[in-house]
Scaffold this motif. Structure first.
Motif, PDB file in Angstrom:
ATOM      1  N   LEU A 102      51.043  82.104  62.431  1.00  0.00           N
ATOM      2  CA  LEU A 102      52.213  81.980  63.316  1.00  0.00           C
ATOM      3  C   LEU A 102      53.183  83.143  63.036  1.00  0.00           C
ATOM      4  N   PRO A 103      54.024  83.485  64.013  1.00  0.00           N
ATOM      5  CA  PRO A 103      54.953  84.605  63.814  1.00  0.00           C
ATOM      6  C   PRO A 103      55.890  84.393  62.624  1.00  0.00           C
ATOM      7  N   LYS A 104      56.173  83.125  62.338  1.00  0.00           N
ATOM      8  CA  LYS A 104      57.141  82.849  61.267  1.00  0.00           C
ATOM      9  C   LYS A 104      56.614  81.713  60.395  1.00  0.00           C
ATOM     10  N   ARG A 105      56.852  81.817  59.080  1.00  0.00           N
ATOM     11  CA  ARG A 105      56.479  80.722  58.184  1.00  0.00           C
ATOM     12  C   ARG A 105      57.327  79.496  58.512  1.00  0.00           C
ATOM     13  N   PRO A 106      56.777  78.286  58.432  1.00  0.00           N
ATOM     14  CA  PRO A 106      57.594  77.072  58.532  1.00  0.00           C
ATOM     15  C   PRO A 106      58.668  77.072  57.435  1.00  0.00           C
ATOM     16  N   LYS A 107      59.656  76.201  57.600  1.00  0.00           N
ATOM     17  CA  LYS A 107      60.795  76.188  56.676  1.00  0.00           C
ATOM     18  C   LYS A 107      60.374  75.918  55.229  1.00  0.00           C
ATOM     19  N   ARG A 108      59.505  74.895  55.096  1.00  0.00           N
ATOM     20  CA  ARG A 108      59.080  74.505  53.747  1.00  0.00           C
ATOM     21  C   ARG A 108      57.786  75.226  53.357  1.00  0.00           C
ATOM     22  N   THR A 109      57.532  75.242  52.061  1.00  0.00           N
ATOM     23  CA  THR A 109      56.283  75.818  51.556  1.00  0.00           C
ATOM     24  C   THR A 109      55.109  74.875  51.853  1.00  0.00           C
ATOM     25  N   SER A 139      60.052  79.579  54.773  1.00  0.00           N
ATOM     26  CA  SER A 139      61.006  80.604  55.215  1.00  0.00           C
ATOM     27  C   SER A 139      62.456  80.189  54.965  1.00  0.00           C
ATOM     28  N   GLU A 140      62.713  78.867  54.855  1.00  0.00           N
ATOM     29  CA  GLU A 140      64.087  78.426  54.652  1.00  0.00           C
ATOM     30  C   GLU A 140      64.275  77.611  53.377  1.00  0.00           C
ATOM     31  N   LYS A 141      63.277  76.802  53.062  1.00  0.00           N
ATOM     32  CA  LYS A 141      63.375  75.960  51.857  1.00  0.00           C
ATOM     33  C   LYS A 141      62.108  76.152  51.028  1.00  0.00           C
ATOM     34  N   PRO A 142      61.936  77.321  50.469  1.00  0.00           N
ATOM     35  CA  PRO A 142      60.674  77.644  49.779  1.00  0.00           C
ATOM     36  C   PRO A 142      60.392  76.712  48.601  1.00  0.00           C
ATOM     37  N   GLU A 143      61.447  76.101  48.048  1.00  0.00           N
ATOM     38  CA  GLU A 143      61.249  75.222  46.880  1.00  0.00           C
ATOM     39  C   GLU A 143      60.677  73.862  47.286  1.00  0.00           C
ATOM     40  N   GLU A 144      60.779  73.507  48.567  1.00  0.00           N
ATOM     41  CA  GLU A 144      60.237  72.217  49.025  1.00  0.00           C
ATOM     42  C   GLU A 144      58.761  72.402  49.411  1.00  0.00           C
ATOM     43  N   ILE A 145      57.926  71.550  48.846  1.00  0.00           N
ATOM     44  CA  ILE A 145      56.477  71.750  48.969  1.00  0.00           C
ATOM     45  C   ILE A 145      55.819  70.630  49.764  1.00  0.00           C
ATOM     46  N   VAL A 146      55.069  70.999  50.791  1.00  0.00           N
ATOM     47  CA  VAL A 146      54.184  70.064  51.505  1.00  0.00           C
ATOM     48  C   VAL A 146      52.773  70.369  51.009  1.00  0.00           C
ATOM     49  N   LEU A 147      52.198  69.414  50.288  1.00  0.00           N
ATOM     50  CA  LEU A 147      50.926  69.668  49.602  1.00  0.00           C
ATOM     51  C   LEU A 147      49.759  69.019  50.337  1.00  0.00           C
ATOM     52  N   ILE A 148      48.757  69.840  50.660  1.00  0.00           N
ATOM     53  CA  ILE A 148      47.490  69.314  51.199  1.00  0.00           C
ATOM     54  C   ILE A 148      46.364  69.862  50.328  1.00  0.00           C
ATOM     55  N   GLY A 149      45.179  69.326  50.497  1.00  0.00           N
ATOM     56  CA  GLY A 149      44.085  69.857  49.695  1.00  0.00           C
ATOM     57  C   GLY A 149      42.838  69.012  49.784  1.00  0.00           C
ATOM     58  N   GLY A 150      41.874  69.437  48.999  1.00  0.00           N
ATOM     59  CA  GLY A 150      40.601  68.717  48.847  1.00  0.00           C
ATOM     60  C   GLY A 150      40.157  68.999  47.427  1.00  0.00           C
ATOM     61  N   HIS A 151      38.944  68.563  47.088  1.00  0.00           N
ATOM     62  CA  HIS A 151      38.506  68.937  45.733  1.00  0.00           C
ATOM     63  C   HIS A 151      37.365  69.940  45.798  1.00  0.00           C
ATOM     64  N   LEU A 152      37.461  70.865  44.866  1.00  0.00           N
ATOM     65  CA  LEU A 152      36.559  72.016  44.875  1.00  0.00           C
ATOM     66  C   LEU A 152      35.238  71.697  44.203  1.00  0.00           C
ATOM     67  N   ASP A 153      35.283  70.800  43.228  1.00  0.00           N
ATOM     68  CA  ASP A 153      34.038  70.428  42.545  1.00  0.00           C
ATOM     69  C   ASP A 153      33.214  69.519  43.442  1.00  0.00           C
ATOM     70  N   SER A 154      31.950  69.409  43.109  1.00  0.00           N
ATOM     71  CA  SER A 154      31.059  68.483  43.836  1.00  0.00           C
ATOM     72  C   SER A 154      30.130  67.847  42.818  1.00  0.00           C
ATOM     73  N   TRP A 155      29.454  66.801  43.243  1.00  0.00           N
ATOM     74  CA  TRP A 155      28.330  66.363  42.433  1.00  0.00           C
ATOM     75  C   TRP A 155      27.255  67.438  42.515  1.00  0.00           C
ATOM     76  N   ASP A 156      26.368  67.407  41.522  1.00  0.00           N
ATOM     77  CA  ASP A 156      25.424  68.509  41.355  1.00  0.00           C
ATOM     78  C   ASP A 156      24.139  68.357  42.154  1.00  0.00           C
ATOM     79  N   LEU A 157      23.920  67.187  42.768  1.00  0.00           N
ATOM     80  CA  LEU A 157      22.628  66.946  43.416  1.00  0.00           C
ATOM     81  C   LEU A 157      22.530  67.620  44.780  1.00  0.00           C
TER      82      LEU A 157
END
Lengths: 466, 466
Positions: free
Chosen positions: A313-320, A271-289
């Motif tokens: 939340l009512p408002k987006r955090p400052k960063r993306t 909402s305030e610094k959209p260019e700043e990125i906080v990145l989280i994630g996991g991996h979408l692929d898996s082993w096939d077994l």
């Protein structure tokens, strides 16, 4: 005390007070309250289980580069849209595709007995069924000592010890050497193939798959098969009775050429610094077994659900806040390298990155690798997470998860929400990695920790770069 | 009081005293001491582990009627001779042989995914690969309601619930119905084949094998495949999403005609009443997927080791102790029926029979089905076993183990040393039934209980017949 000195002292105290204020209260009470409320909501929400149930049930196994992984990407974009992300897109890349084919491996002497094995990632196929005597090696060190050409016409078997179970998964790196580089020694010895004791902490009859390492730019030109720990025990006992062992092996797994894969990128625009990125994630692929519930459907569910709760939340955090569902992690962090390359120009805008990729048991520790000022912010976050049973760990801990490695190498700051990995290597890369292995309450604890900490970092002005 | 009455009273008291003496001390102090010493020796001995290690390692899986089972018989005779039995021989019989062949079963719609299945004993093969839509049944009752011919061109899938875990294995009988008789309803419905949720209490990706029941004298004419609990969960979830399911199935398991099998009979000849037989044993055959450590290598080891410890006493007990390693139990108690028939003429000389066939966890209870006088002997034995954590159970409990059924039906008295079966159905009939699942200390407790109780019964003069 002279006035001058008093003034100087006053000025110092004043600076000190400002610093104290800044460092002791990097978070407002409102932010703290929101974080605590997010934790409570997460603990009561079923969203995480719904996500991992949907992924494992509706997509199933999804090997990097496969048609199933492509379906998973579409699933991820659709999910992101449904959960209220502001942006949901696929970023494609090209990769070499190794595909599992049929395998038959059996003891043929001293008697006929099926063995439970699986080809390791990157292995070559057999041209047809081969039958050969086994040369036994007690561990990878013994195999590494083999003389060039000494294994001609034979199949090497490299044994080892059952991997130690631990909260941190500490035993994996060492045990993994036989899987990673065993083939290089067997091939140098002229072996027709290599059989490896599975790298896993369980005594179930499941082989653990996993990728081998390249030798320079070369993959194995021999078949390499991991067999389950009980099967390896069996061969060891027979070997210790001085019984000559013969096995037959037919494996059709092989490289199939280049294919498309991709990362799914979901954004909650700041909402305030959209260019700043906080990145989280996991991996979408898996082993096939298995169906990749624990590795890494859980990580996808944890990080997506955490961000989705923040989205409400009512408002987006400052960063993306950006959730990346990395593609093709298991087969060499290919999505991670693609992401770091595709975003090379704006990696400096990535204020933090972290990945959930160690199963679904509870988080027990928060570690970080940020600058000293930002360390105080992380300390504050750890206090807020402490009702979840999470303790503060090192503030100079590198890492952030496998898919974060290429970004971290370019200076992106990281934290780690360390999960209890005690049972992780019982399931890791086996057919047994299925939805029933996830405890919903433990998954929810993970989501609570991610939601609170990522919200606080994204809504902060603190610069985290070292 | 008149003399006559006094004499009568005295006589009564005298009879009472003799009875009291007989009933309160059916065992001499020397016998009790020997039994206690046997228990101690058993707890310190490694013999049981050596036996089950040897059987599972040197013979491996040993399906009833197979070449491996024949090797196991030779192993059994050799073992008996080495352990000091007075007589060791094979009693052959003829049996129909069902042999597992290759199986491939996979979900083909909504997407391709391998399923972890195994043909059930007695199933017919597919002529070639078949691909058909699934008709889902929530449980065996739903399948039993199917109308004749309603499943033409389809494959039926009968779901069910995860078997409840319990010390007694109480949930097995009911859960087992879908495995036993499911095919009869699917076949009546005209199905191309039947897929069954495995009967097991685990959530591992192993299918549990097991024999189906005949319908009169007829075996199934369709293929019947058990799939693992996680695979069944997966199909259920997809079904609950209203997803039409299609699977492909190719199974080569089939009946192969008549072959030879046999029971191994090891005797310690009684020193005073050699014609009276106390029979213990286990079954020598196993399902072919694992190496039959828990089912029933453990039972073979427990009973053989117990008798072998008794064989080392300075003197043989009064009665003969017979260890029978029954053949072809899993495929229909064929060795048990053969034994009862071959020994029909002298079954009246079998003073007691009991089998160990419920894994390798500790014995917790002693039950019996003998006459009231002999019940007091069993009570005394229970007291001697109590330091092992064994309690006295019912004295009117029929049974004695699967292979004892045909003998018990002809009036042979029985006891049961009931084992804790809590984890038994996690492993039962799966690839995971391997040596590492046996806890040496628990196995030794079993041997201690068998050694003491069988010694005391064999060295007793008490008649046990009801």
């Amino acid at each position: 005390m002279q006035l001058r000195n008093c003034l100087a002292l006053g000025a110092m105290l004043s600076i000190f007070s400002v610093q104290l204020l800044a460092t002791q209260t990097p978070l407002s009470n409102a932010q703290k309250q929101t974080a605590t409320q997010l934790m409570q909501t997460a603990l009561e929400s079923k969203l995480g289980m719904e996500i991992v149930t949907s992924l494992t049930t509706e997509i199933g196994p999804r090997l990097g580069g496969s048609e199933a992984e492509a379906r998973a990407r579409d699933w991820g974009v659709e999910l992101g849209k449904r959960l209220g992300f502001d942006k949901a897109q696929i970023e494609e890349f090209t990769m070499p595709f190794w595909q599992r084919g049929k395998l038959h491996i059996a003891l043929t002497s001293p008697y006929q007995q099926e063995l439970y094995g699986t080809a390791l990632g990157g292995a070559a196929p057999t041209q047809e069924k081969i039958t050969a005597d086994i040369v036994y090696f007690r561990d990878i060190h013994a195999l590494a000592d083999v003389k060039d050409g000494a294994l001609k016409g034979k199949i090497a078997f490299v044994d080892g010890d059952l991997m130690v179970k631990s909260q941190t998964g500490a035993g994996y790196g060492q045990a993994n050497q036989r899987r990673r580089i065993g083939w290089q020694h067997a091939q140098r010895g002229g072996a027709l193939g290599l059989v490896v004791r599975s790298v896993g902490s369980d005594s179930h009859r499941f082989p653990h798959s996993g990728m081998m390492s390249k030798d320079g730019d070369k993959w194995a030109s021999i078949p390499v098969i991991a067999i389950s720990n009980p099967d390896a025990d069996h061969l060891r006992r027979l070997h210790n009775l001085d019984t000559p062992l013969t096995i037959s092996l037919h494996s059709e797994s092989k490289w199939q050429g280049d294919v498309s894969s991709g990362n799914v990128v979901l954004d909650l625009i700041g909402s305030e610094k959209p260019e700043e990125i906080v990145l989280i994630g996991g991996h979408l692929d898996s082993w096939d077994l298995g169906t990749g519930a624990v590795d890494d459907g859980a990580g996808i569910a944890i990080t997506t659900a955490a961000a989705a709760l923040i989205a409400k939340l009512p408002k987006r955090p400052k960063r993306t806040i950006r959730v990346v569902m990395f593609g093709a992690e298991e087969v060499g962090l290919l999505g991670a390298f693609a992401y770091a390359k595709q975003h090379e120009a704006n990696l400096t805008n990535h204020v933090l990155a972290t990945e959930s990729d160690f199963g679904a048991q509870t988080i027990w520790q928060l570690e970080s690798n940020v600058n000293p000022q930002a360390t105080l912010l992380i300390d504050e976050i750890a206090k807020i997470l402490s009702p979840l049973g999470i303790v503060r760990g090192r503030s100079d801990a590198p890492g952030g998860g496998p898919d974060i490695i290429p970004m971290a190498a370019k200076g992106v700051p990281t934290i780690r929400l360390n999960q209890n990995g005690h049972d992780y290597f019982d399931l890791h890369h086996t057919p047994d990695d299925t939805l029933d292995k996830i405890n919903p309450a433990e998954l929810a604890q993970n989501i609570a920790a991610y939601a609170a900490s990522i919200y606080l970092i994204a809504d902060s002005d603190v610069e985290l770069k070292p």
